[in-house]
Motif scaffolding. Structure first.
Motif, PDB file in Angstrom:
ATOM      1  N   TRP A 106      -8.605   4.439  -7.167  1.00 53.99           N
ATOM      2  CA  TRP A 106      -7.892   3.544  -5.893  1.00 53.99           C
ATOM      3  C   TRP A 106      -8.229   4.123  -4.733  1.00 53.99           C
ATOM      4  O   TRP A 106      -7.802   4.948  -4.113  1.00 53.99           O
ATOM      5  CB  TRP A 106      -6.372   3.461  -6.218  1.00 53.99           C
ATOM      6  CG  TRP A 106      -5.717   2.560  -5.045  1.00 53.99           C
ATOM      7  CD1 TRP A 106      -5.099   2.607  -3.771  1.00 53.99           C
ATOM      8  CD2 TRP A 106      -5.598   1.224  -5.418  1.00 53.99           C
ATOM      9  NE1 TRP A 106      -4.960   1.553  -3.284  1.00 53.99           N
ATOM     10  CE2 TRP A 106      -4.939   0.474  -4.257  1.00 53.99           C
ATOM     11  CE3 TRP A 106      -5.870   0.210  -6.470  1.00 53.99           C
ATOM     12  CZ2 TRP A 106      -4.646  -0.750  -4.232  1.00 53.99           C
ATOM     13  CZ3 TRP A 106      -5.384  -1.022  -6.416  1.00 53.99           C
ATOM     14  CH2 TRP A 106      -4.853  -1.595  -5.217  1.00 53.99           C
ATOM     15  N   ARG A 107      -9.359   3.213  -3.864  1.00 52.52           N
ATOM     16  CA  ARG A 107      -9.765   3.685  -2.534  1.00 52.52           C
ATOM     17  C   ARG A 107      -9.762   2.389  -1.534  1.00 52.52           C
ATOM     18  O   ARG A 107     -10.112   1.544  -1.931  1.00 52.52           O
ATOM     19  CB  ARG A 107     -11.255   4.212  -2.552  1.00 52.52           C
ATOM     20  CG  ARG A 107     -11.394   5.692  -3.405  1.00 52.52           C
ATOM     21  CD  ARG A 107     -10.747   6.709  -2.466  1.00 52.52           C
ATOM     22  NE  ARG A 107     -10.808   7.704  -3.495  1.00 52.52           N
ATOM     23  CZ  ARG A 107     -10.034   8.271  -4.301  1.00 52.52           C
ATOM     24  NH1 ARG A 107      -8.963   7.797  -4.448  1.00 52.52           N
ATOM     25  NH2 ARG A 107     -10.162   9.379  -4.853  1.00 52.52           N
ATOM     26  N   ASN A 108      -9.148   2.603  -0.462  1.00 57.13           N
ATOM     27  CA  ASN A 108      -8.941   1.480   0.437  1.00 57.13           C
ATOM     28  C   ASN A 108      -8.616   0.132   0.121  1.00 57.13           C
ATOM     29  O   ASN A 108      -9.003  -0.881   0.128  1.00 57.13           O
ATOM     30  CB  ASN A 108     -10.487   1.257   1.188  1.00 57.13           C
ATOM     31  CG  ASN A 108     -11.057   2.394   1.695  1.00 57.13           C
ATOM     32  OD1 ASN A 108     -10.355   3.146   2.472  1.00 57.13           O
ATOM     33  ND2 ASN A 108     -12.533   2.685   1.297  1.00 57.13           N
ATOM     34  N   GLY A 109      -7.230   0.309  -0.701  1.00 57.89           N
ATOM     35  CA  GLY A 109      -6.611  -0.778  -1.033  1.00 57.89           C
ATOM     36  C   GLY A 109      -7.282  -1.445  -2.383  1.00 57.89           C
ATOM     37  O   GLY A 109      -6.804  -2.877  -2.705  1.00 57.89           O
ATOM     38  N   SER A 133       0.765  -1.690  -1.655  1.00 56.14           N
ATOM     39  CA  SER A 133       0.933  -1.154  -0.525  1.00 56.14           C
ATOM     40  C   SER A 133       2.019   0.093  -0.483  1.00 56.14           C
ATOM     41  O   SER A 133       1.603   1.245  -0.133  1.00 56.14           O
ATOM     42  CB  SER A 133       1.493  -2.059   0.598  1.00 56.14           C
ATOM     43  OG  SER A 133       0.621  -3.102   0.809  1.00 56.14           O
ATOM     44  N   ALA A 169       0.638   3.017  -2.408  1.00 52.17           N
ATOM     45  CA  ALA A 169      -0.961   3.567  -2.118  1.00 52.17           C
ATOM     46  C   ALA A 169      -0.985   4.895  -2.282  1.00 52.17           C
ATOM     47  O   ALA A 169      -1.928   5.437  -2.883  1.00 52.17           O
ATOM     48  CB  ALA A 169      -1.215   3.090  -0.849  1.00 52.17           C
ATOM     49  N   GLU A 192      -3.787   6.615  -4.734  1.00 49.31           N
ATOM     50  CA  GLU A 192      -4.998   7.308  -4.203  1.00 49.31           C
ATOM     51  C   GLU A 192      -4.880   8.672  -4.931  1.00 49.31           C
ATOM     52  O   GLU A 192      -6.169   9.338  -5.124  1.00 49.31           O
ATOM     53  CB  GLU A 192      -4.881   7.316  -2.722  1.00 49.31           C
ATOM     54  CG  GLU A 192      -5.237   6.151  -2.156  1.00 49.31           C
ATOM     55  CD  GLU A 192      -4.948   5.874  -0.815  1.00 49.31           C
ATOM     56  OE1 GLU A 192      -4.526   6.822  -0.180  1.00 49.31           O
ATOM     57  OE2 GLU A 192      -5.211   4.848   0.091  1.00 49.31           O
ATOM     58  N   ALA A 210     -12.165   1.323  -7.253  1.00 48.72           N
ATOM     59  CA  ALA A 210     -13.638   1.588  -6.800  1.00 48.72           C
ATOM     60  C   ALA A 210     -14.141   2.411  -8.158  1.00 48.72           C
ATOM     61  O   ALA A 210     -13.418   2.878  -8.985  1.00 48.72           O
ATOM     62  CB  ALA A 210     -13.491   2.636  -5.826  1.00 48.72           C
TER      63      ALA A 210
END
Ligand SMILES: [Zn+2]
Length: 341
Positions: free
Chosen positions: A305-308, A52, A55, A59, A311
């Motif tokens: 890194w996408r949406n936690g 968190s 983040a 990203e 990916a």
């Protein structure tokens, strides 16, 4: 964690890596870190998961820049508190390793990524395997103190002084650094890592010696500010020579190289020769670079890194074609990854 080993992780290097990370992240114009979501009623709030708080930096990662994954992995290693945090740190370092193999054949930061993974591994055989693989990938890492000068290792005091002097030069304390360089063996301990300090044919240890001669700042003597002429009461302005930041301006590659050398000086200098001999004996696992991602159960195709979460790579983010052929020697055995435990 194996506390004995953890204690040997060079924290200076990790903190510096975190600073570099911050600089890179600012350069990429990431948004500010989110404020931790902590329940008001909880008397002792649970630590915020690293995923968190990191983040925005996660990203901002792009597969074309494996070094950014490495630096963030080092920062995550330094800040990790929970198993999930350490899993994130390992994933970043494995991705740095795999992406570097795609971009540069593992020649840029591949070996450094493996050594950083070894730093946070609690398993003896895993550390041996990672270090052996790093040496196979990048023979420069064979040139370590106990391998040269007739197996005469650098003693821990000299190694510590050498690492301290490197840090002093970086912050512009040329006087302190030159005092340490005057101690017999200290500058030689740095010169032994010339191949790492000068990764692209640039000057290595000799450039560091010149930087020690150039600093402190000739204008402000590292005070960062200078008194405005004729002001009374005295007024001060930012030093126009160092702009308030004394010390040589290093490229990210130069800074990474220095951090890695400090890590090697601090981490290895404390170990006695017999313990090094056993630690660097024949690894139990085949040192095959292709086995790293499998061992850590990391899917290298999930690298953004996408949406936690991790990916797959979008087509527009695709890394360039490899600059050169795979560096694995021709006689390498096929990928024979050990079964994850
Ligand atoms: Zn100055």
């Amino acid at each position: 964690m194996n506390t004995t080993f953890a204690a040997r992780i060079p924290r200076i290097a990790l903190v510096l890596a975190a600073l570099v990370c911050g600089t890179l992240a600012r350069a990429q114009e990431t948004s500010p870190e989110p404020s931790p979501a902590v329940a008001q009623s909880a008397p002792v709030p649970a630590p915020v998961p690293l995923a968190s708080s990191l983040a925005p930096k996660l990203e901002a990662l792009s597969p074309v820049d494996p070094a950014a994954y490495f630096l963030l992995g080092e920062e995550a290693s330094a800040r990790a508190q929970s198993p999930d945090d350490f899993r994130l740190a390992r994933q970043l370092l494995v991705l740095a390793f795999e992406l570097d193999r795609q971009v540069s054949g593992g020649r840029s930061i591949g070996a450094s990524s493996l050594l950083a993974l070894a730093d946070i591994s609690a398993l003896d055989h895993e550390r041996r395997w990672l270090r052996a693989t790093a040496r196979r990938l990048d023979p420069r890492y064979i040139r370590e103190p106990w391998r040269i000068a007739g197996d005469r290792a650098v003693d821990s005091v000299t190694a510590y002084s050498a690492a301290t002097a490197l840090g002093m030069v970086r912050k512009g304390d040329g006087i302190g650094a030159r005092q340490l360089f005057a101690i017999p063996g200290v500058f030689d301990a740095i010169r032994r890592y010339d191949a790492i300090l000068a990764p692209s044919g640039t000057a290595g240890a000799s450039e560091i010696a010149r930087d020690a001669d150039r600093w402190p700042c000739p204008e402000c003597r590292n005070e960062r500010v200078v008194r405005k002429q004729g002001s009374n009461p005295p007024e001060y302005r930012l030093c126009s020579t160092c702009r308030g930041d004394p010390g040589p301006k290093l490229t990210p590659a130069q800074l990474l190289a220095q951090i890695r050398v400090e890590s090697m000086l601090l981490g290895k200098g404390e170990a006695s020769t017999p313990s090094i001999a056993s630690e660097f004996s024949t690894p139990l696992i085949d040192p095959d670079p292709a086995g790293v991602a499998k061992w850590y159960r990391v899917d290298p195709s999930l690298c953004i890194w996408r949406n936690g979460g991790w990916a797959p790579l979008n087509a527009q983010d695709a890394p360039p074609e490899p600059a050169s052929a795979e560096s694995t020697p021709a006689e390498a055995t096929p990928a024979d990854a050990p079964a994850p435990k």
